[in-house]
Design a protein around this motif. Structure first.
Motif, mmCIF file in Angstrom:
data_model
loop_
_atom_site.group_PDB
_atom_site.id
_atom_site.type_symbol
_atom_site.label_atom_id
_atom_site.label_comp_id
_atom_site.label_asym_id
_atom_site.label_seq_id
_atom_site.Cartn_x
_atom_site.Cartn_y
_atom_site.Cartn_z
ATOM 1 N N ASN A 181 39.045 34.562 46.853
ATOM 2 C CA ASN A 181 38.748 35.865 47.461
ATOM 3 C C ASN A 181 38.538 36.931 46.395
ATOM 4 O OD1 ASN A 181 38.809 34.931 50.101
ATOM 5 N ND2 ASN A 181 40.990 35.343 50.345
ATOM 6 N N PHE A 182 39.347 36.894 45.341
ATOM 7 C CA PHE A 182 39.165 37.849 44.246
ATOM 8 C C PHE A 182 37.823 37.627 43.552
ATOM 9 C CE2 PHE A 182 39.883 39.120 39.729
ATOM 10 C CZ PHE A 182 39.913 40.495 39.953
ATOM 11 N N ARG A 183 37.443 36.370 43.371
ATOM 12 C CA ARG A 183 36.159 36.045 42.728
ATOM 13 C C ARG A 183 34.967 36.557 43.547
ATOM 14 N NH1 ARG A 183 38.457 30.393 41.541
ATOM 15 N NH2 ARG A 183 39.035 30.540 39.349
ATOM 16 N N LYS A 184 35.169 36.750 44.855
ATOM 17 C CA LYS A 184 34.088 37.250 45.715
ATOM 18 C C LYS A 184 33.881 38.756 45.578
ATOM 19 C CE LYS A 184 34.643 33.564 49.067
ATOM 20 N NZ LYS A 184 35.158 33.181 50.384
ATOM 21 N N THR A 185 34.845 39.459 44.971
ATOM 22 C CA THR A 185 34.676 40.893 44.736
ATOM 23 C C THR A 185 33.803 41.099 43.505
ATOM 24 O OG1 THR A 185 36.617 41.138 43.292
ATOM 25 C CG2 THR A 185 36.994 41.334 45.686
ATOM 26 N N SER A 186 33.241 42.290 43.388
ATOM 27 C CA SER A 186 32.378 42.574 42.227
ATOM 28 C C SER A 186 33.135 42.409 40.917
ATOM 29 C CB SER A 186 31.816 43.993 42.318
ATOM 30 O OG SER A 186 30.947 44.088 43.411
ATOM 31 N N ILE A 187 34.310 43.014 40.829
ATOM 32 C CA ILE A 187 35.087 42.940 39.586
ATOM 33 C C ILE A 187 35.589 41.517 39.339
ATOM 34 C CG2 ILE A 187 37.319 43.657 40.551
ATOM 35 C CD1 ILE A 187 35.985 44.805 37.171
ATOM 36 N N GLY A 188 35.988 40.835 40.392
ATOM 37 C CA GLY A 188 36.442 39.454 40.253
ATOM 38 C C GLY A 188 35.336 38.535 39.780
ATOM 39 N N HIS A 189 34.126 38.783 40.293
ATOM 40 C CA HIS A 189 32.984 37.968 39.869
ATOM 41 C C HIS A 189 32.670 38.211 38.396
ATOM 42 C CE1 HIS A 189 29.287 35.697 40.228
ATOM 43 N NE2 HIS A 189 28.655 36.688 39.635
#
Length: 126
Positions: free
Chosen positions: A80-88
């Motif tokens: 879920n974090f990877r799906k955010t802009s910063i996480g990506h």
């Protein structure tokens, strides 16, 4: 102190180029990975200002490769974090062997840019 400011400016330029590389059609996606690794290199150059370039080079490889390898780890919270802009941007989406080559290329380029900056700064003090 001037060198640290130049490292910050270089990092900002690299971030801008990296973001633009994702927006301009025709630029290969691996360019973003190269810029990302260069950014990591210059952030570490800023943090470890008194360390030599070889130390920063090795640490950059370790950090970027660990982040890439963690992309093999999947749990809902991290996905879920990877799906955010910063996480990506920070963690990426999925493991690719080709990313490791792009990171190495970016770190090598960063290494030589840092050497150029350092040499120019030394010349200006001479």
């Amino acid at each position: 102190m001037k060198k640290k400011i130049i490292y910050i400016i270089t990092t900002i330029i690299i971030i801008i180029l990296g973001l633009l590389s994702r927006e301009i059609k025709g630029i290969p996606l691996f360019m973003g990975d190269i810029f990302w690794a260069m950014m990591v290199f210059f952030i570490l150059a800023f943090i470890f200002f008194n360390k030599n370039s070889s130390f920063i080079f090795i640490l950059s490889i370790i950090i970027t490769y660990i982040i890439e390898i963690t992309q093999l780890y999947h749990r809902p919270w991290i996905d879920n974090f990877r799906k955010t802009s910063i996480g990506h941007i920070l963690l990426g989406q999925g493991f690719l062997w080709s990313d490791l080559a792009a990171y190495l290329a970016g770190i090598i380029i960063g290494y030589f840019i840092k050497k150029f900056i350092d040499n120019k700064m030394e010349e200006s003090y001479s």
